[in-house]
Design a protein around this motif. Structure first.
Motif, PDB file in Angstrom:
ATOM      1  N   SER A  31      48.114  55.522  50.957  1.00 16.79           N
ATOM      2  CA  SER A  31      48.337  55.594  52.407  1.00 16.79           C
ATOM      3  C   SER A  31      47.386  56.619  53.011  1.00 16.79           C
ATOM      4  CB  SER A  31      49.793  55.968  52.713  1.00 16.79           C
ATOM      5  OG  SER A  31      49.990  56.137  54.094  1.00 16.79           O
ATOM      6  N   GLY A  32      46.260  56.134  53.557  1.00 19.07           N
ATOM      7  CA  GLY A  32      45.219  57.034  54.037  1.00 19.07           C
ATOM      8  C   GLY A  32      45.659  57.939  55.162  1.00 19.07           C
ATOM      9  N   ASP A  33      46.387  57.413  56.136  1.00 17.75           N
ATOM     10  CA  ASP A  33      46.811  58.223  57.283  1.00 17.75           C
ATOM     11  C   ASP A  33      47.728  59.352  56.835  1.00 17.75           C
ATOM     12  OD1 ASP A  33      45.348  56.604  58.947  1.00 17.75           O
ATOM     13  OD2 ASP A  33      47.058  55.396  59.602  1.00 17.75           O
ATOM     14  N   TYR A  34      48.708  59.011  56.001  1.00 18.36           N
ATOM     15  CA  TYR A  34      49.642  60.023  55.517  1.00 18.36           C
ATOM     16  C   TYR A  34      48.924  61.054  54.653  1.00 18.36           C
ATOM     17  CZ  TYR A  34      53.825  62.083  53.464  1.00 18.36           C
ATOM     18  OH  TYR A  34      54.792  62.968  53.058  1.00 18.36           O
ATOM     19  N   LEU A  35      47.965  60.585  53.854  1.00 21.39           N
ATOM     20  CA  LEU A  35      47.203  61.478  52.984  1.00 21.39           C
ATOM     21  C   LEU A  35      46.412  62.493  53.795  1.00 21.39           C
ATOM     22  CD1 LEU A  35      46.180  62.163  50.118  1.00 21.39           C
ATOM     23  CD2 LEU A  35      44.394  60.449  50.470  1.00 21.39           C
ATOM     24  N   GLU A  36      45.751  62.047  54.837  1.00 17.13           N
ATOM     25  CA  GLU A  36      44.957  62.956  55.662  1.00 17.13           C
ATOM     26  C   GLU A  36      45.836  63.986  56.361  1.00 17.13           C
ATOM     27  OE1 GLU A  36      41.832  63.408  55.782  1.00 17.13           O
ATOM     28  OE2 GLU A  36      41.217  61.686  54.572  1.00 17.13           O
ATOM     29  N   GLN A  37      47.000  63.544  56.814  1.00 18.54           N
ATOM     30  CA  GLN A  37      47.925  64.471  57.465  1.00 18.54           C
ATOM     31  C   GLN A  37      48.399  65.542  56.486  1.00 18.54           C
ATOM     32  OE1 GLN A  37      51.313  62.571  59.429  1.00 18.54           O
ATOM     33  NE2 GLN A  37      52.603  64.317  58.911  1.00 18.54           N
ATOM     34  N   SER A  38      48.764  65.114  55.284  1.00 17.70           N
ATOM     35  CA  SER A  38      49.218  66.050  54.258  1.00 17.70           C
ATOM     36  C   SER A  38      48.101  67.014  53.862  1.00 17.70           C
ATOM     37  CB  SER A  38      49.698  65.274  53.031  1.00 17.70           C
ATOM     38  OG  SER A  38      50.021  66.128  51.963  1.00 17.70           O
ATOM     39  N   ALA A  39      46.875  66.489  53.724  1.00 17.24           N
ATOM     40  CA  ALA A  39      45.735  67.333  53.346  1.00 17.24           C
ATOM     41  C   ALA A  39      45.448  68.387  54.412  1.00 17.24           C
ATOM     42  CB  ALA A  39      44.505  66.460  53.113  1.00 17.24           C
ATOM     43  N   ALA A  40      45.544  67.987  55.697  1.00 14.80           N
ATOM     44  CA  ALA A  40      45.294  68.937  56.789  1.00 14.80           C
ATOM     45  C   ALA A  40      46.311  70.068  56.775  1.00 14.80           C
ATOM     46  CB  ALA A  40      45.331  68.201  58.127  1.00 14.80           C
ATOM     47  N   GLU A  41      47.574  69.740  56.505  1.00 10.63           N
ATOM     48  CA  GLU A  41      48.615  70.759  56.467  1.00 10.63           C
ATOM     49  C   GLU A  41      48.372  71.748  55.326  1.00 10.63           C
ATOM     50  OE1 GLU A  41      52.239  68.553  56.271  1.00 10.63           O
ATOM     51  OE2 GLU A  41      52.101  67.853  58.351  1.00 10.63           O
ATOM     52  N   LEU A  42      47.915  71.236  54.179  1.00  9.14           N
ATOM     53  CA  LEU A  42      47.658  72.120  53.040  1.00  9.14           C
ATOM     54  C   LEU A  42      46.419  72.982  53.267  1.00  9.14           C
ATOM     55  CD1 LEU A  42      48.626  69.715  50.150  1.00  9.14           C
ATOM     56  CD2 LEU A  42      49.774  71.846  50.744  1.00  9.14           C
ATOM     57  N   ARG A  43      45.413  72.471  53.963  1.00  7.38           N
ATOM     58  CA  ARG A  43      44.240  73.286  54.314  1.00  7.38           C
ATOM     59  C   ARG A  43      44.655  74.470  55.187  1.00  7.38           C
ATOM     60  NH1 ARG A  43      41.714  68.160  55.423  1.00  7.38           N
ATOM     61  NH2 ARG A  43      40.322  67.562  53.708  1.00  7.38           N
ATOM     62  N   ASP A  44      45.567  74.194  56.121  1.00  8.32           N
ATOM     63  CA  ASP A  44      46.043  75.271  56.999  1.00  8.32           C
ATOM     64  C   ASP A  44      46.842  76.309  56.207  1.00  8.32           C
ATOM     65  OD1 ASP A  44      44.875  74.057  59.173  1.00  8.32           O
ATOM     66  OD2 ASP A  44      46.717  73.082  59.853  1.00  8.32           O
TER      67      ASP A  44
ATOM     68  N   PHE B  61      55.370  50.175  49.299  1.00  5.70           N
ATOM     69  CA  PHE B  61      56.323  50.854  50.182  1.00  5.70           C
ATOM     70  C   PHE B  61      55.615  51.839  51.122  1.00  5.70           C
ATOM     71  CE2 PHE B  61      59.961  50.463  46.955  1.00  5.70           C
ATOM     72  CZ  PHE B  61      60.680  49.576  47.736  1.00  5.70           C
ATOM     73  N   TYR B  62      54.479  52.392  50.660  1.00  6.71           N
ATOM     74  CA  TYR B  62      53.995  53.643  51.255  1.00  6.71           C
ATOM     75  C   TYR B  62      52.914  53.448  52.316  1.00  6.71           C
ATOM     76  CZ  TYR B  62      56.826  55.521  47.567  1.00  6.71           C
ATOM     77  OH  TYR B  62      57.898  55.798  46.753  1.00  6.71           O
ATOM     78  N   ASP B  63      53.281  52.761  53.412  1.00  8.91           N
ATOM     79  CA  ASP B  63      52.494  52.896  54.624  1.00  8.91           C
ATOM     80  C   ASP B  63      52.939  54.190  55.306  1.00  8.91           C
ATOM     81  OD1 ASP B  63      55.012  52.158  55.538  1.00  8.91           O
ATOM     82  OD2 ASP B  63      54.283  50.575  56.862  1.00  8.91           O
ATOM     83  N   GLN B  64      52.464  54.447  56.505  1.00  8.55           N
ATOM     84  CA  GLN B  64      52.837  55.691  57.193  1.00  8.55           C
ATOM     85  C   GLN B  64      54.345  55.821  57.323  1.00  8.55           C
ATOM     86  OE1 GLN B  64      50.819  58.174  58.259  1.00  8.55           O
ATOM     87  NE2 GLN B  64      52.392  59.372  59.301  1.00  8.55           N
ATOM     88  N   ARG B  65      54.995  54.753  57.807  1.00 13.41           N
ATOM     89  CA  ARG B  65      56.442  54.793  58.007  1.00 13.41           C
ATOM     90  C   ARG B  65      57.179  54.924  56.672  1.00 13.41           C
ATOM     91  NH1 ARG B  65      60.632  56.769  60.330  1.00 13.41           N
ATOM     92  NH2 ARG B  65      62.411  55.361  60.558  1.00 13.41           N
ATOM     93  N   GLY B  66      56.729  54.192  55.660  1.00 11.51           N
ATOM     94  CA  GLY B  66      57.378  54.281  54.359  1.00 11.51           C
ATOM     95  C   GLY B  66      57.281  55.670  53.761  1.00 11.51           C
ATOM     96  N   SER B  67      56.119  56.312  53.922  1.00 13.40           N
ATOM     97  CA  SER B  67      55.945  57.672  53.404  1.00 13.40           C
ATOM     98  C   SER B  67      56.861  58.652  54.130  1.00 13.40           C
ATOM     99  CB  SER B  67      54.487  58.101  53.554  1.00 13.40           C
ATOM    100  OG  SER B  67      53.643  57.280  52.781  1.00 13.40           O
ATOM    101  N   GLU B  68      56.989  58.471  55.457  1.00 12.47           N
ATOM    102  CA  GLU B  68      57.885  59.341  56.223  1.00 12.47           C
ATOM    103  C   GLU B  68      59.340  59.147  55.794  1.00 12.47           C
ATOM    104  OE1 GLU B  68      55.157  59.316  60.312  1.00 12.47           O
ATOM    105  OE2 GLU B  68      56.961  58.071  60.166  1.00 12.47           O
ATOM    106  N   LEU B  69      59.738  57.890  55.573  1.00 12.50           N
ATOM    107  CA  LEU B  69      61.116  57.621  55.149  1.00 12.50           C
ATOM    108  C   LEU B  69      61.376  58.200  53.759  1.00 12.50           C
ATOM    109  CD1 LEU B  69      61.559  53.982  56.460  1.00 12.50           C
ATOM    110  CD2 LEU B  69      62.969  55.946  57.118  1.00 12.50           C
TER     111      LEU B  69
END
Length: 319
Positions: free
Chosen positions: A106-119, A32-40
């Motif tokens: 989901s690598g793209d979603y993971l990197e986005q989430s990781a960047a937000e937590l670093r901030d 389920f968890y591509d970028q779009r699936g993770s967002e949904l």
């Protein structure tokens, strides 16, 4: 020149082709968890009818001081699944770990989430690992000597049938090591209406989430599935104590995936997800079978959801 094969794409193809060819067609829920699936799925967690995230988040906020008091100083938090923007910060704020290791397919979603937590947590070592956490992988260098806290919220363990859930918990035990801790969320049995409402929301977001799997197959596996020929359906299986999600064919349909043909008759379905619900003894037995000893348990006042802290047992040979 040899073609470069993406291991994740190959695994996706193998699972889909084998699953659609099975006597009871099914595709593992992890896809389920591509970028779009993770967002949904993030959208689903904010729906009024989807109680698990709301109840678990409130419960975490209420009992986090008690949880934090049980966690060794300088621990590494290893989260199985990309960090939730609501639950993960609650834990990181209270525990102040030496490192945070989110693992997700989901690598793209993971990197986005990781960047937000670093901030959000300046100075915290955030070390994302793109991997299928149900299969062998390695933790980042430097994490091995630290005390470890596994974090598996959201009752994701309920997506696995009991045998697979036991194997997964043993995999976590082997990865984190004897004496590691695991903080896990488990959803409890409740009224069928409330369960169905949570997995078939009137807004239709869960339907989009389920149908997105077909869009992903078409896009990544050269499929030509007519998505409009399928509808989302949530069912309660009382014998197996689980909600099942299905993609039901609304008419006879033929399609191909990676050149392989498939036929589905009207009313037949692709089983796309399970969400098991647990009784008190069942939850404890599952953890024990998976190599974890429950130490502390917390539940909300209505008894809708559990958070359990467990410790990894030493490996023993059966008598």
């Amino acid at each position: 020149m040899l073609a470069i094969v993406d291991p994740q794409l190959e695994a996706f193809r193998n699972d889909v082709l084998a699953g659609l060819s099975a006597p009871i067609p099914a595709v593992p829920a992890r896809w389920f968890y591509d970028q779009r699936g993770s967002e949904l799925f993030d959208d689903i967690t904010r729906l009024p009818s989807y109680y698990p995230t709301q109840v678990e988040t409130r419960l975490l906020q209420d009992v986090m001081p008690e949880i934090a008091a049980c966690i060794p100083e300088g621990a590494a938090v290893v989260e199985f699944g990309a960090g939730s923007q609501t639950k993960t910060p609650i834990l990181l704020e209270a525990v102040a770990p030496a490192a945070y290791v989110p693992i997700d397919i989901s690598g793209d979603y993971l990197e986005q989430s990781a960047a937000e937590l670093r901030d959000q947590f300046e100075g915290l070592k955030v070390l994302p690992v793109t991997a299928d956490f149900t299969r062998p992988f390695h933790l980042p260098e430097g994490v091995e000597p630290l005390p470890k806290l596994g974090f598996f919220p959201g009752s994701t363990i309920g997506n696995f049938v009991p045998r697979s859930a036991t194997d997964l918990l043993r995999h976590f035990r082997d990865l984190l090591g004897t004496g590691a801790l695991l903080l896990i969320g488990m959803d409890r049995v409740k009224s069928v209406k409330r369960l169905i409402d949570a997995y078939d929301d009137p807004e239709g977001v869960t339907a989009q989430f389920n149908l997105n799997l077909l869009h992903r197959i078409n896009r990544e596996l050269d499929g030509d599935i007519p998505v409009d020929a399928f509808r989302h359906e949530a069912r309660w299986n009382d014998i197996l104590s689980r909600i099942e999600m299905h993609l039901v064919a609304t008419r006879d349909v033929r399609f191909t995936v990676s050149g392989q043909p498939f036929d589905f008759a009207a009313g037949s379905s692709i089983h796309s997800e399970n969400s098991h619900k647990y009784g008190e003894r069942g939850a404890r037995l599952l953890l024990l079978a998976g190599g974890w000893t429950p130490l502390r348990e917390w539940s909300d006042e209505a008894g809708d959801f559990w958070i359990i802290l467990a410790e990894a047992q030493p490996l023993r040979f059966a008598p």
